[in-house]
Design an enzyme around this catalytic site. Structure first.
Site, PDB file in Angstrom:
ATOM      1  N   ASP A  18      12.056   6.899  -4.399  1.00  0.00           N
ATOM      2  CA  ASP A  18      11.008   6.110  -3.781  1.00  0.00           C
ATOM      3  C   ASP A  18       9.971   5.779  -4.841  1.00  0.00           C
ATOM      4  O   ASP A  18       9.631   6.624  -5.666  1.00  0.00           O
ATOM      5  CB  ASP A  18      10.343   6.917  -2.659  1.00  0.00           C
ATOM      6  CG  ASP A  18      11.129   6.770  -1.377  1.00  0.00           C
ATOM      7  OD1 ASP A  18      11.664   5.669  -1.148  1.00  0.00           O
ATOM      8  OD2 ASP A  18      11.223   7.749  -0.622  1.00  0.00           O
ATOM      9  N   PHE A  57     -12.588  -3.378   5.935  1.00  0.00           N
ATOM     10  CA  PHE A  57     -11.315  -4.092   5.980  1.00  0.00           C
ATOM     11  C   PHE A  57     -10.782  -4.082   7.408  1.00  0.00           C
ATOM     12  O   PHE A  57     -10.876  -3.092   8.116  1.00  0.00           O
ATOM     13  CB  PHE A  57     -10.309  -3.384   5.063  1.00  0.00           C
ATOM     14  CG  PHE A  57      -8.945  -3.996   5.062  1.00  0.00           C
ATOM     15  CD1 PHE A  57      -8.642  -5.051   4.200  1.00  0.00           C
ATOM     16  CD2 PHE A  57      -7.962  -3.546   5.930  1.00  0.00           C
ATOM     17  CE1 PHE A  57      -7.391  -5.621   4.199  1.00  0.00           C
ATOM     18  CE2 PHE A  57      -6.706  -4.123   5.927  1.00  0.00           C
ATOM     19  CZ  PHE A  57      -6.418  -5.157   5.060  1.00  0.00           C
ATOM     20  N   SER A  58     -10.285  -5.218   7.864  1.00  0.00           N
ATOM     21  CA  SER A  58      -9.604  -5.199   9.153  1.00  0.00           C
ATOM     22  C   SER A  58      -8.286  -5.939   9.015  1.00  0.00           C
ATOM     23  O   SER A  58      -8.157  -6.840   8.183  1.00  0.00           O
ATOM     24  CB  SER A  58     -10.476  -5.855  10.232  1.00  0.00           C
ATOM     25  OG  SER A  58     -10.363  -7.250  10.126  1.00  0.00           O
ATOM     26  N   THR A 116      -8.879  -9.838   9.464  1.00  0.00           N
ATOM     27  CA  THR A 116      -9.399 -10.692   8.387  1.00  0.00           C
ATOM     28  C   THR A 116      -8.713 -10.435   7.063  1.00  0.00           C
ATOM     29  O   THR A 116      -8.686 -11.280   6.189  1.00  0.00           O
ATOM     30  CB  THR A 116     -10.905 -10.446   8.170  1.00  0.00           C
ATOM     31  OG1 THR A 116     -11.074  -9.068   7.795  1.00  0.00           O
ATOM     32  CG2 THR A 116     -11.717 -10.717   9.427  1.00  0.00           C
ATOM     33  N   MET A 176      -9.701  -8.683   4.730  1.00  0.00           N
ATOM     34  CA  MET A 176     -10.708  -8.720   3.660  1.00  0.00           C
ATOM     35  C   MET A 176     -11.681  -7.571   3.911  1.00  0.00           C
ATOM     36  O   MET A 176     -11.776  -7.056   5.015  1.00  0.00           O
ATOM     37  CB  MET A 176     -11.522 -10.014   3.706  1.00  0.00           C
ATOM     38  CG  MET A 176     -10.738 -11.265   3.423  1.00  0.00           C
ATOM     39  SD  MET A 176     -11.841 -12.678   3.384  1.00  0.00           S
ATOM     40  CE  MET A 176     -12.521 -12.676   5.009  1.00  0.00           C
ATOM     41  N   SER A 177     -12.401  -7.221   2.871  1.00  0.00           N
ATOM     42  CA  SER A 177     -13.539  -6.347   3.074  1.00  0.00           C
ATOM     43  C   SER A 177     -14.650  -6.879   2.167  1.00  0.00           C
ATOM     44  O   SER A 177     -14.397  -7.752   1.319  1.00  0.00           O
ATOM     45  CB  SER A 177     -13.205  -4.904   2.723  1.00  0.00           C
ATOM     46  OG  SER A 177     -12.980  -4.787   1.343  1.00  0.00           O
ATOM     47  N   LYS A 192     -13.765  -9.555  -0.746  1.00  0.00           N
ATOM     48  CA  LYS A 192     -12.574  -9.432  -1.598  1.00  0.00           C
ATOM     49  C   LYS A 192     -11.359  -9.236  -0.699  1.00  0.00           C
ATOM     50  O   LYS A 192     -11.463  -8.631   0.386  1.00  0.00           O
ATOM     51  CB  LYS A 192     -12.731  -8.267  -2.592  1.00  0.00           C
ATOM     52  CG  LYS A 192     -12.792  -6.884  -1.976  1.00  0.00           C
ATOM     53  CD  LYS A 192     -12.868  -5.841  -3.080  1.00  0.00           C
ATOM     54  CE  LYS A 192     -12.350  -4.476  -2.661  1.00  0.00           C
ATOM     55  NZ  LYS A 192     -13.159  -3.748  -1.684  1.00  0.00           N
ATOM     56  N   ASP A 241      11.253  11.967   3.234  1.00  0.00           N
ATOM     57  CA  ASP A 241      10.495  12.877   4.082  1.00  0.00           C
ATOM     58  C   ASP A 241      10.345  12.369   5.508  1.00  0.00           C
ATOM     59  O   ASP A 241      10.181  13.134   6.424  1.00  0.00           O
ATOM     60  CB  ASP A 241       9.125  13.184   3.469  1.00  0.00           C
ATOM     61  CG  ASP A 241       8.362  11.920   3.097  1.00  0.00           C
ATOM     62  OD1 ASP A 241       8.862  10.823   3.428  1.00  0.00           O
ATOM     63  OD2 ASP A 241       7.300  12.029   2.481  1.00  0.00           O
ATOM     64  N   ASP A 285      14.031   8.233   7.140  1.00  0.00           N
ATOM     65  CA  ASP A 285      14.854   8.545   5.976  1.00  0.00           C
ATOM     66  C   ASP A 285      16.098   9.349   6.365  1.00  0.00           C
ATOM     67  O   ASP A 285      17.036   9.452   5.580  1.00  0.00           O
ATOM     68  CB  ASP A 285      14.062   9.393   4.968  1.00  0.00           C
ATOM     69  CG  ASP A 285      13.080   8.558   4.170  1.00  0.00           C
ATOM     70  OD1 ASP A 285      13.343   7.348   4.035  1.00  0.00           O
ATOM     71  OD2 ASP A 285      12.071   9.114   3.713  1.00  0.00           O
TER      72      ASP A 285
END
Lengths: 687, 535
Positions: free
Chosen positions: A312, A382-383, A386, A388-389, A400, A523, A527
């Site tokens: 991984d 952040f959401s 959107t 964005m945060s 950004k 884990d 998997d």
């Protein structure tokens, strides 16, 4: 690191006394293992035991009958033949000893606990041994978890040191991949409700005890194949020696039975026969020392055969968090302006990415962290909506986020994403990074280059694997472009991008269909199918119980890079077997030269030319060979337990090296050894 | 001496030169590709299948393959036995030989069907022309074809993946006989006739020698039998003196041809093997290993013959070189070469009496048989015998690389080891037990003409020769007694089928396996280094 240091210190103090008690109990076990019911499981040594019995019988018969001439020789032969068997038993007992000690410790943690079983919302106290699959128990701070299970409600910190040796507590909570708990571990804080998933006697701890004890140890496929070869050699030499008596009769001499038995014992592969099971147990033990539990010896052997590793990306190849590595401003914007805005937007961002932006800005432009509340700023988290945060501060709106999200944002405000920024975004993506675009109002300021940081030293590790003939494949959910860039940086041979559990399973099947042996770690519950399909599936101990069930090994440290060590241990196990077999077979040549002339020296004096070692007398020649044969077992026990040195070289190079050491060495060593013993015997006046 | 070395050297060069094209040709035949002979033989082949009702497309698992082989061999034995018993009333019997004794007939039947061709009888005094032709010569072809078929089946075990099928036994022996053995025998027989080997059905000639004494000259269809006796590595001579007899081997040129004929198929088969597994180097490694061991054996035999027995030399009774028991027209070099070839290749034809070789040379001849059919070995049997040892070596040595040992991409696991060790153990046990019984029983030692250790060697040689399906005799042992006929017969059966059956089982289990693609972690079986290991 601290922990390892601690342990090694602790070990150093107790090693001496532990070793002493291990050796003492192994000596005792060596005698107990003489029981034929046990001994016959090792056919080569069983033959030696019968030989020793016969020799004992003939010695006493001669003594009672008053035949004195060969008493001295026979007595010594008897002694050394018994010692040969005992040495081999000792090797096995010593290998088992360490596991037994560990099992005893584990057993202590399995002491009877009282479970708080939930029956219709009421707590009912029952002994843990009465819990069955599907029961639900409440475990509160200070309680020992009564059995293996899944957390169905609550969150708690759990001390799993009883199983893993790791003293730092771990978090266990319902849902997700951190929901499995192991019986025998202790809840330190808070509470959880657990649904029991294993009946008593089938729990992880139970299996672990029986594994380390070797109680259910079955011979592994390669061990069986080797045993067949050893048995065949034994039968062939048994026939040869038995018919030798016939030829001796024809030649008018009688070869005394004890001498024939001595010859037989020298010729059959006692060295490898005596050490074979010790090598296998020691291999499992080496894994255990690295905190890896193999569910069967078969899995350890398979690890040696593995030629494809599925790894991984996150956590194994990369550190797991993306880090900001540079600021690339839009045209007309200075790098510092961009860095300043980016830092402001990230001050309240607690994600590792956000932190790394703050740190980078500080490092590159000496921009100090500022206190958001004193700046009267409001953080825009952040959401998923959107994507964005950012931050609103003194009328500035800094955001950004992903390129398309920011593009939509500035468009709404009448701005646009400059072509240069678009190009930068594409370049960063192509290089395997993640571009974060920063905008203030309708103006795009530039791009933050977030990079997956590849773990230090991993490239060398993969190069080493490649030399061993193992192909590494990186599994990642990233898009192919990003994946390709990281794959190139980490030096893996191949990658699977946008991987789903199904794609993973399909990849394993494809490799297997082409004849490859595949190992992987995992884990999560999703998997599990791939872990079950892989030839070696290493489940992380922190993983779900479904994953642990599916894999054939569990890594108690939950360190996915350990796969590399597991493969090396598997290879080392097979190599040790091969080396000692070669050594054992090569030894025979010298023994021929010692015994054949001694045996026929009266009938055919011409055979004296074969006595190239110049052994003093026929008696001393035979005795020296037998003594050498017994001592070499003891001498090789450390090697059998430690395993021969492993170097990650190509197969041909390894072979050349080992053949030189164990083949040629095995040819020469006994000539020297037998001669020395011969000299010693003469000096001591034993013959 | 330098002339001798030149002779031996040029022989080996010619052998290799001829073996390569034959190897390629056989690879084409066995993989069903077009060959020059197709226009004639295809029709013949189809006719055979029609008559015998063979379904060409039917693939056999190892059990069915083995069963077909056993039934075929058993019927062959029965036929040979019955023809010997009934030869008195059968045609082509100008000397009016009566029925062969049952124990001898059994021994001979086993001997020819197992490609051993141990002969406890003297051909010209026992067998009618019909027996020689219909029973013995036919089996010379069929037993050789059977050996090659087994080698083919094993080869398919390596090349096929995840299937239980090894090919069709009937097709394999038919194609081997028609495309390989028959054409070669035809050519060789004609050349032999041109050199003076006889081929007739006339009664024995009575002639008066120069001293005025009467001598009987045995006649017979010799050339046709001689060719396949050598090519099929059978070795059962038409006459008792075998290839030392002038009618079997008249000139140095025929001697050269005969030696080549013995070794050509065993030397070509590794090359065929390399072609069939798709890696020529694998075949070359095997051939090179065989070649080196052969040259080693030859050197020792020749040297010890050349310098003679030091003990006898000390007595001053003979010249250092040992010519006793050798034909003067062949001399030392050709006798040593022939003896080394015939024991190595498990042919058993002889042009000198091995009994009279120096002890050390005799030991090498004995060793070459005891290690089984490995150094070239009999037709087909040499290849599968060598492969058995290769598997054994790869298993031990391959482990040291840190992987489950594999050969040609096939993992060697418990089942293969079980069968491989059986294939080694069974003939070994047959030699040891047989010799031991013979050495300690009166009935066994009664037949010895030399007492002491040499007698022991004679017994060991006989059982080694039988169990290794070699058939050459050390002479000196009167083996035409019921005791030896029966015990050696059993040794031959055990030595043949005790190897073939495990080998087919290995082939079956290998074919069912996946093929592992080679990588840097796999130990290459083609490097010069691994070549030394296999020695």
């Amino acid at each position: 690191m601290v922990r390892e240091h601690d342990i090694s210190n602790r070990q150093a103090k107790s090693t001496a006394s532990l070793m002493r008690s291990l050796v003492l109990s192994a000596v005792k076990d060596a005698f107990l293992k003489l029981d034929p019911r046990f001994q016959w499981r090792n056919p080569v040594m069983f033959v030696v035991e019968i030989g020793a019995l016969l020799t004992t019988f003939f010695t006493f018969r001669d003594v009672l009958a008053g035949i004195k001439e060969s008493t001295n020789l026979n007595l010594q032969l008897t002694l050394w033949l018994w010692l040969t068997v005992l040495f081999a038993n000792f090797a096995e007992a010593l290998a088992e000893g360490r596991g037994k000690a560990q099992a005893a410790t584990l057993r202590r943690t399995r002491k009877e606990t009282v479970a708080k079983k939930l029956v219709g919302g009421q707590i009912k106290k029952v002994p843990a041994s009465e819990l069955r699959k599907g029961d639900i128990v409440l475990v509160e701070a200070g309680d020992i978890i009564p059995g293996d299970g899944e957390v169905i409600e609550g969150i708690a910190s759990v001390d799993e040191s009883a199983v893993t040796g790791e003293s730092a507590p771990v978090i266990r909570e319902s849902g997700g991949d951190r929901g499995s708990v192991t019986g025998g571990t202790r809840v330190l804080s808070d509470w959880i409700k657990v649904r029991i998933t294993a009946n008593p006697g089938e729990t992880f701890l139970d299996r672990m005890i029986s594994l380390v004890e070797g109680a259910k140890r079955q011979k592994t496929p390669n061990e069986i194949a080797l045993t067949i070869l050893l048995i065949a050699m034994t039968i062939l030499f048994l026939l040869a020696v038995a018919t030798l008596e016939a030829f001796a009769l024809y030649s008018g001499t009688v070869a005394p039975v004890p001498v024939l038995i001595a010859l037989l014992v020298c010729l059959i592969p006692t060295t490898i026969g005596g050490l074979l099971s010790a090598i296998g147990i020691a291999g499992m033990d080496r894994l255990l020392k690295r905190n890896v539990l193999a569910m069967s010896g078969r899995a350890v052997e398979a690890a040696g055969d593995v030629d494809v590793l599925l790894l991984d990306k996150t956590g194994t190849i990369t550190l797991g968090n993306r880090m900001a590595t540079s600021f690339i401003p839009a045209p007309g914007i200075s790098e510092e302006e961009l860095a300043d805005a980016a830092q402001l937007a990230s001050l309240a961002d607690e994600t590792p990415e956000g932190r790394s932006i703050v740190v980078l800005a500080k490092k590159e432009f000496n921009l100090r962290e500022r206190d958001l509340s004193s700046l009267k700023a409001t953080f825009v988290p952040f959401s998923a909506h959107t994507r964005m945060s950012g931050v609103n501060i003194a009328g500035r709106e800094i955001r950004k986020g992903a390129a398309d999200a920011i593009e939509a944002y500035v468009k709404q405000r009448g701005g646009a994403l400059p072509e240069e920024v678009k190009a930068t975004v594409e370049r960063v993506t192509r290089e395997g990074g993640t571009p974060l675009v920063v905008a203030e109002g309708r103006k795009v300021l530039g791009v933050i280059y977030l990079k997956d940081v590849v773990k230090g030293g991993i490239k060398e590790r993969f190069a080493r694997l490649r030399r061993m003939g193992i192909k590494t494949v990186m599994i990642t959910g990233d898009n192919p472009l990003t994946a390709a860039a990281i794959a190139a940086e980490a030096g893996v041979d191949d990658f699977l991008a946008e991987a789903t559990p199904e794609a993973k399973l399909r990849l394993i099947r494809e490799y297997q269909a082409r004849g490859h042996m595949v190992a992987m770690t995992g884990d999560g519950t999703n998997d599990a199918p791939a872990l079950a399909q892989a030839d070696v599936g290493v489940a992380m101990n922190t993983g779900t119980s479904a994953a642990k069930e599916a894999g054939n090994m569990v890594d108690l440290d939950s360190n996915p890079t350990k796969l590399v060590e597991i493969v090396e241990i598997g290879k080392q196990l097979l190599m040790t077997r091969g080396a000692l077999t070669t050594f054992s077979v090569a030894n025979d040549v010298a023994k021929y030269f010692a015994i054949i002339p001694a045996l026929f020296t009266t009938a055919y004096p011409e055979l004296k030319v074969l006595n190239i070692m110049g052994l003093a007398t026929p008696t001393s020649a035979i005795l020296s060979a037998v003594i050498f044969n017994a001592l070499i077992i003891i001498a090789l026990i450390p090697l059998a337990l430690r395993g021969i040195a492993y170097r990650p070289l190509g197969a041909n190079a390894i072979l050349k090296r080992n053949l030189l050491i164990y083949g040629l060495g095995g040819l020469i060593a006994p000539f020297i050894g037998i001669k020395l013993i011969d000299l010693l015997l003469i000096a001591l006046g034993l013959v | 001496m330098s002339f001798d070395l030149l002779q031996m050297g040029s022989y080996l060069a010619v052998l290799l030169l001829l073996a390569v094209p034959l190897g390629y040709y056989m690879a084409r035949v066995f993989s069903g590709e077009r060959t020059l002979l197709d226009p004639i033989l295809k029709r013949l082949e189809r006719a055979f299948y029609r008559v015998a009702r063979v379904d060409v497309t039917k693939e056999m698992g190892w059990r069915e393959y083995a069963l077909s082989l056993l039934v075929f061999s058993f019927l062959g034995m029965l036929t040979v036995y019955l023809i010997q018993r009934l030869q008195g009333i059968l045609p082509f019997n100008p000397e009016h030989f009566g029925a062969v004794r049952p124990d001898l007939a059994f021994n001979t039947a086993v001997s020819f069907v197992t490609n051993t061709n141990w002969q406890a009888y003297a051909g010209e005094r026992t067998m009618s022309y019909f027996t020689q032709m219909a029973a013995l010569t036919v089996q010379n072809f069929l037993s050789a074809a059977t050996g090659i078929a087994v080698a083919l089946a094993l080869t398919r075990g390596f090349t096929r993946r995840e299937t239980g099928f090894l090919g069709n036994f009937w097709v394999d022996i038919t194609r081997t006989t028609l495309w390989v053995l028959l054409p070669l025998s035809l050519i060789l027989a004609l050349v032999l006739v041109s050199q003076g080997v006889i081929q007739n059905l006339s009664p024995y000639l009575k002639i008066t020698t120069l001293e005025g004494k009467e001598q009987i000259l045995a006649m017979g269809p010799v050339a046709s039998q001689e060719a396949i006796k050598l090519l099929g590595t059978n070795g059962g001579g038409f006459f008792n003196a075998n290839s030392a007899h002038p009618y079997e081997n008249p000139t140095p040129f025929t001697n050269l041809l005969e030696m080549l004929a013995i070794q050509i198929i065993p030397a070509a088969l590794p090359i065929t093997f390399g072609r069939l597994v798709g890696d020529r180097r694998q075949g070359l490694v095997i051939l090179a290993a065989m070649f080196l061991l052969f040259v080693l054996g030859l050197t020792i035999v020749y040297a010890s013959e050349y310098y003679g027995n030091p003990l006898i030399k000390a007595l001053g009774v003979s010249s250092p070189t040992t010519m006793e028991g050798k034909e003067v027209r062949f001399g030392l070099a050709q006798s040593s070469l022939f003896a080394t070839i015939t024991t190595a290749v498990a042919c058993g034809a002889v042009n000198s009496m091995h009994d009279s070789f120096t002890p050390f040379a005799g030991l090498i001849l004995l060793l070459q048989m005891m290690v089984g059919e490995v150094v070239f070995g009999g037709a087909g049997a040499g290849l599968f015998g060598m492969l058995v040892f290769v598997l054994l070596t790869v298993f031990i040595v391959g482990l040291m690389v840190g992987r489950t040992p594999e050969y040609l991409g096939k993992k060697i696991e418990a089942r293969e080891m079980k069968m491989v060790t059986l294939a080694v153990l069974i003939p070994g046990a047959a030699i040891l037990l047989g010799s031991a019984v013979a050495a300690v029983t009166k009935i066994g030692t009664f037949s010895l003409s030399n007492p002491g250790p040499h007698g022991l060697s004679e017994i060991l040689y006989a059982f080694s020769s039988g169990a290794a399906n070699n058939g050459s005799a050390f002479a000196g042992l009167n083996s035409n007694t019921p005791f030896y006929n029966i015990t050696l017969g059993i040794a031959m059966l055990v030595g043949r089928f005790g190897v073939i059956l495990p080998v087919l089982a290995v082939a079956g289990s290998l074919a069912a396996k996946k093929t592992i693609p080679p990588g840097p972690g796999t130990f290459q079986t083609t490097t010069p280094f691994s070549f030394f290991c296999s020695l």
